[in-house]
Design an enzyme around this catalytic site. Sequence first.
Site: not given
Ligand code: ACM
Length: 264
Positions: A38, A109, A142
Amino acid sequence: MKIGLLQNNPPFGEVANNLEHVVRVLTDQKADLFVLPELFTTGYQFTSRQEAKELAETIPDGKTTEALIALAKKINSVIVAGIAELEGDAVYNSAVIVGPNGFIGRYRKAHLFDTEKEIFQPGNTPFEVFDIGFARIGIMICFDWRFPETARTLALKGADIIAHPANLVLTHCPQAMITRCLENGVFIATADRVGCEERIPGNPLKFMGQSQVVDPLGNVLFRASLTQEAVHVVEIDIELARNKCLNPNNHIFQDRREDLYRLE
Ligand code: ACM
């Protein structure tokens, strides 16, 4: 087929150097699919929306996506990588998927973690599966792991492999991915980073490495260290993700009791 993971430790804000480092490291590597972390060029802990805007890039014509496309052509791979994306006034925590023939797609995301809510717009792209010929790739970023609906939706849409760019701070993730793989009969390839950031005083973040590939039977095929940068390639048998039968009587999707999974 072969899946490669890159685990890095990018100094915050050094986008050009961090990009160049990754391109250099991957130039002599061979895999069909590489997964990168990420926000792999910017670092993670932005202190303001304005700072994120200044480091974010458009997709697909930003420098990072263009460099990844050039790399994908050079090493003949598909690459999934996390990027801070600028669109108009909005910044998204996004991932791109690119290949030897160019840009394939993007994912923004959906589930923002903690102070990310002050920086990024929540994702507005669907959970999409990208058919790259030899595999069908879903993407989650993530903290999306913490919501089982993410992997479930991708698996029900036909993903064989879930590419999972990450900057992990919640310690249960590597073990939890074993369950996600078993639940959904998919591979999950998590590419994480190492190192620490404390750009918000009093809110130190320690990233926990352990990039890994888990197979649909719950086997951890590779797990990197908690602290070291790494590149690692593992061989997988994609057919394992296409057989959802546990035995002659149980199919993990056809046996779902959708008639009972109702809240009313
Ligand atoms: C995250 O979602 N980078 C903790």
